[in-house]
Structure formats: structure tokens, C-alpha cells
Design a protein around this motif. Structure first.
Motif, short mmCIF file in Angstrom:
data_model
loop_
_atom_site.label_atom_id
_atom_site.label_comp_id
_atom_site.label_asym_id
_atom_site.label_seq_id
_atom_site.Cartn_x
_atom_site.Cartn_y
_atom_site.Cartn_z
N ASN A 172 -47.93 20.13 -96.33
CA ASN A 172 -46.63 20.14 -96.03
C ASN A 172 -46.54 20.92 -94.74
O ASN A 172 -45.64 21.95 -94.69
CB ASN A 172 -45.66 20.57 -97.18
N HIS A 193 -47.38 10.27 -90.17
CA HIS A 193 -46.93 9.81 -91.64
C HIS A 193 -48.00 8.86 -92.10
O HIS A 193 -48.47 8.77 -93.07
CB HIS A 193 -45.52 9.27 -91.51
N SER A 196 -51.00 10.58 -93.17
CA SER A 196 -51.12 11.40 -94.23
C SER A 196 -51.02 10.76 -95.82
O SER A 196 -51.09 9.45 -95.85
CB SER A 196 -49.85 12.11 -94.01
N ARG A 198 -48.93 10.60 -97.73
CA ARG A 198 -47.59 10.33 -97.94
C ARG A 198 -47.29 8.89 -97.21
O ARG A 198 -46.25 8.36 -97.44
CB ARG A 198 -46.62 11.00 -97.38
N TYR A 203 -40.72 6.25 -94.28
CA TYR A 203 -40.67 6.84 -92.94
C TYR A 203 -39.38 6.57 -92.58
O TYR A 203 -38.85 5.68 -92.30
CB TYR A 203 -41.87 6.29 -92.19
N THR A 246 -41.61 10.67 -95.12
CA THR A 246 -41.70 11.72 -93.98
C THR A 246 -40.26 11.59 -93.23
O THR A 246 -39.92 10.18 -93.01
CB THR A 246 -42.84 11.20 -92.95
N ARG A 286 -41.64 15.77 -96.00
CA ARG A 286 -42.26 16.21 -94.78
C ARG A 286 -41.55 15.76 -93.51
O ARG A 286 -41.19 14.89 -93.37
CB ARG A 286 -43.81 15.53 -94.49
#
Ligand SMILES: Nc1ncnc2c1ncn2[C@@H]1O[C@H](COP(=O)(O)OP(=O)(O)OP(=O)(O)O)[C@@H](O)[C@H]1O
Length: 458
Positions: A172, A193, A196, A198, A203, A246, A286
Motif C-alpha cells: 500500500n 494499478h 499491482s 489490485r 480504477y 486504486t 490505494r
């Protein structure tokens, strides 16, 4: 920009250090030598004897002044809150006056900016400071010329890709992306993003500069039905929308001060309270922040909260301006041209002369400008080959051509060129778009439309 990321930056929490993983997994990373540690010594003035050693790889610039947010805090009454900075550039250490009252001097010459070498002494107020040393460090480079949607084969970009690769693996990180307009800050956020863990989550991108002040809190944090006139249904804010993914908050410097305090609370407590409610809702987001402003300078000027700045500046990522990316103009131009061909089918090529004209240009609007120049040229070109004239460029640096040179170009091209130079300079001079619009005699919406028309802003 890129660091030996084994060490967390000074402003990051303990435990937030970046993992030490291979850069891309696609072969060993290479490296380049770049300006790194810089040592300063105060040799005259109230702080005489003070020494400072800063890794410019991480910090990008060192600021000096009386304000507490500077790296070199000076007690001299003749020094402004935010007086000067030393910036890492591809040519070395650049000393720059930050609009101080009493200026900076090299010998008896007052300078606005100057490249300085180790051994140089400069004066600010009644304080003399020496640049004692400026050492090169080894910087890892990604071995590929692409990081998700970001393209670049210059060392500057590959160094950034290597850094992004490491940041993407972090659980994070608090990422602050800085860079000139159109340099690719949003693309950095989106690419981070995608790379990652995630990436399966949402997004969400928001430009703080375009959020009306009175709606900002409800757009960010959501609202309850009936909380205000027009609040017809319970609505999530962008933090909740980005839950599990994100959130990209662009132009964070434009967020009103009162909302900055609320944002800080949300970041610290990881929960939001919708407008009109009291119940906190947990959010796992994030957040990637971006700015084209110098936030540290804004902190010194009281325009941005210092605690929020420390909070979001965990991992600074500086997107280099296009003019500092060796070899990228041609590479990107070919990529944008290939995208046009793929979309519409008609084949076109850039002539060697056209590539040279592109490379000679200074690109104040950065990659966005290059993209729109190529797209326009693609449609305007009459044959297969895109000629320099199809680019509608003026070879002189923007806005600096003499009046005589303007006459060498068609009226529309010269006016467009002037407008781009004018608005680029305007944005650089004012801390917020609202102030910039006011100075230009435009409404904020008028400014937004002008920037969009010129391909300078979305
Ligand atoms: N490295 C890159 N490779 C490919 N395309 C790029 C790159 N950088 C930017 N672009 C393209 O340039 C345009 C501008 O990029 P982006 O919106 O990310 O810039 P920005 O810095 O966020 O701009 P602003 O300061 O106006 O918010 C977009 O069309 C984006 O796709």
C-alpha cells in the motif's frame, strides 16, 4: 527518480520499504550512472557550520529557506520562507531562485538559475552556502521499453519503469506522481494499478481541479439522500467506488485547504463518512496522487497542508518532461502513428526530415502534445509520407521566436503556437487553475476548454 529502493525514503513509515525484487522478471536490469548524493555546507551566516547531505535520487530537489518544510531550514532573516532549490537535471545540479525577495547571488551576480559545480559558493540573504560534493550513483534500468501502457526507451523512462515495477509490488504505497502537464502522470497511475495485485479491482480517476468546490466533499466521500438540495439518493463517493482497487487523485494541489484536512483523516483512518451521515465506512483503497505543482513550495506558502504533504509523499515518482527523454520523441511518434494506421487502415510514414523536426521541438505540452500533433498530421497529410509542414510546428522554442519568425508561418499555426506557449507559461506561474484563469481573464471552464482545444489538458 529511480532509487536503490532497498531503503525506504526518509518520509516513508518504517516498514514501507520497497521489496527487493528483480526489476522486470524479463532478464537482468541494467543500470546507468546519475547524479545522486549532494552535500551542502553553510559557510557564512547564522547557520554557519551546518551541513546537509541529501540523496537527490530520492528527493529530486533540495529546498532552502526559513520555512520548516525545507530540507535546509535557515534562520537568516534576509531569507524568504521558500528561497531557493537545487534540482537534479540531466546536466547536473541546477540552482534556482524560488521567487525570493532578496535573490540568490553567485559572486556579485544575481541569478535566477544556474548550473553549479562542486566547490561553488552561492549567497542567499546573508548566508553563504557551498555545494561541497555531487556524487553519481548507479540507477537500475528496466530492460523493456514499456511498462503497461507507458512507452519509453530513454534511460530516464526506463529508470522510472524500474522504480514503478518495485512500487507496484508494494502492498500500500503512498505514491505522489509529479510532472509537467501532458507528461503521462495519469498513465503512470493506471499502469501502476494494472501491474499491482489490485488490478482486478476498480480504477477510479478524479481531477481535483475540475471538482466544484461546493461539491468536492460529497464527490470524494459520498452523501446521504437529503443531505443537501439535489441529494436525491444515497451516493458513494470516489473512495468507496475505488474500494479494493486504486483511486487516482489528479491535481491534488487544487484541493481546498478545508478538504485537505478531511482527506488526511480518511487516509489515516482508512474510513470515510458520507456527507449527512455519522457512520464511518471502511475503505481499502490505494491512492495515487498527482500534481504538476511544486507541493513543497505550496506548503511553504501556506497553500497546502504540511501534514498531508508528508502523508502522501511516501514514494515520489517524477515523470520526466519529454524534452529530457533521449530518443523517445521518435519512438513515441512512431507508436502513435502505428495506432492511427491500426485504427483507420491508411498507411503513412514519417520522413527522416519530419522526425528531425519533431526532435527539434521542445514539447511544452509533452506527450499529449506529441500525440495530438501526430494524429493531426496523419489526417492532414496528402500522400503516404508525413512531411514537416504537416506537423504545423514552429522550429523555434515555443513563445521565444522573434516577431519576424512568426510571419514565416500561416496565421492559424502562429496563433496556435502562441496560445500553447501562453497557456503553458500561465499554468506554470499560478498555483491553481482558478488563479490562472482569473489572471487570463477567463472563467475556470473557459480555461479548461482552451486547454482542451490546444491539446494541453484533457
Ligand atoms: N509514456 C507514454 N507512452 C504512451 N503514451 C503516453 C505516455 N505518456 C503520456 N501518454 C499519452 O499522452 C496523453 C497525456 O497523458 P496523461 O493524461 O497521463 O498526462 P498527465 O501528465 O496526467 O496530464 P495532465 O497534467 O494534463 O493531467 C495521454 O493520451 C496518454 O495516453
Amino acid at each position: 527518480m529511480t532509487t536503490h529502493d532497498d531503503d525506504p525514503p526518509a518520509s516513508a513509515d518504517p516498514g514501507e520499504g520497497l521489496p527487493t525484487r528483480p526489476l522486470t522478471g524479463r532478464g537482468p536490469g541494467r543500470s546507468m550512472r546519475r547524479l545522486g548524493r549532494v552535500n551542502l555546507r553553510v559557510c557564512e551566516g547564522p547557520d554557519r557550520g551546518r551541513e546537509l547531505s541529501v540523496d537527490l535520487e530520492e528527493k529530486l530537489s533540495i529546498k532552502g529557506g526559513r520555512g520548516a518544510v525545507n530540507e535546509l531550514v535557515l534562520a537568516d532573516d534576509h531569507i524568504s520562507t521558500s528561497h531557493f532549490e537545487l534540482v537534479r537535471t540531466s546536466r547536473g545540479v541546477l540552482l534556482r531562485d524560488l521567487g525570493s525577495l532578496n535573490g540568490i547571488y553567485l559572486g556579485s551576480h544575481r541569478v535566477r538559475e544556474a548550473w553549479i559545480e562542486p566547490g561553488t559558493v552561492f549567497r542567499a540573504g546573508q548566508t553563504q552556502i557551498q555545494l561541497v560534493a555531487a556524487e553519481a550513483v548507479e540507477v537500475p534500468l528496466a530492460t523493456t521499453d514499456q511498462f503497461e501502457e507507458l512507452l519509453g526507451r530513454s534511460p530516464a523512462m526506463r529508470a522510472m519503469f524500474a522504480r514503478l515495477e518495485r512500487i507496484a509490488q508494494h502492498k500500500n504505497p503512498r505514491v505522489l506522481v509529479s510532472g509537467e502537464t501532458g507528461s503521462g502522470k495519469e498513465l503512470v497511475a493506471r499502469s501502476l494499478h494494472r501491474r499491482s495485485a489490485r488490478s482486478a479491482g476498480p480504477y477510479v480517476a478524479r481531477d481535483c481541479a475540475t471538482i466544484p468546490r461546493e461539491l468536492a466533499e460529497s464527490i470524494l466521500f459520498g452523501f446521504r439522500r437529503g443531505a443537501f438540495t439535489g441529494a436525491v439518493a444515497d451516493t458513494r463517493g470516489c473512495f468507496e467506488e475505488a474500494h479494493g482497487g486504486t483511486l487516482f487523485l489528479d491535481e491534488i494541489g487544487e484541493l481546498p485547504l478545508e478538504l485537505q484536512a478531511k482527506l488526511l483523516r480518511v487516509l489515516e483512518q482508512k474510513e470515510v463518512v458520507r456527507v449527512g451521515e455519522h457512520r464511518p465506512r471502511p475503505v481499502d483503497v490505494r491512492v495515487v496522487f498527482a500534481t504538476h505543482r511544486d507541493l513543497q513550495h505550496m506548503v511553504s506558502e501556506g497553500q497546502f497542508r504540511e501534514d498531508l504533504w508528508h502523508r502522501i509523499n511516501g514514494f515520489p515518482v517524477a515523470v520526466p518532461p519529454l524534452r529530457e527523454r533521449d530518443g523517445d520523441v521518435r519512438f513515441l511518434a512512431e507508436a502513435f502513428l502505428a495506432a492511427c494506421i491500426a485504427e483507420s487502415g491508411a498507411h503513412r510514414v514519417l520522413t527522416e526530415e519530419t522526425c528531425r523536426a519533431l526532435e527539434a521541438h521542445t514539447w511544452p505540452g509533452n506527450v499529449r502534445e506529441l500525440r495530438s500533433v501526430i494524429e493531426r498530421a496523419y489526417w492532414l497529410a496528402e500522400g503516404d509520407a508525413i512531411a514537416p509542414a504537416d506537423l504545423d510546428l514552429i522550429a523555434e522554442p515555443r513563445g521565444r521566436g522573434s516577431a519576424n519568425e512568426w510571419f514565416l508561418h500561416p496565421h492559424a499555426a502562429a496563433v496556435g503556437e502562441f496560445e500553447r506557449a501562453y497557456f503553458t507559461e500561465l499554468l506554470a506561474r499560478f498555483p491553481t487553475k482558478v488563479l490562472a484563469a482569473r489572471a487570463a481573464g477567463l472563467t475556470p471552464e473557459g480555461l479548461r476548454l482552451a486547454l482542451k482545444r490546444l491539446g494541453l489538458r484533457p
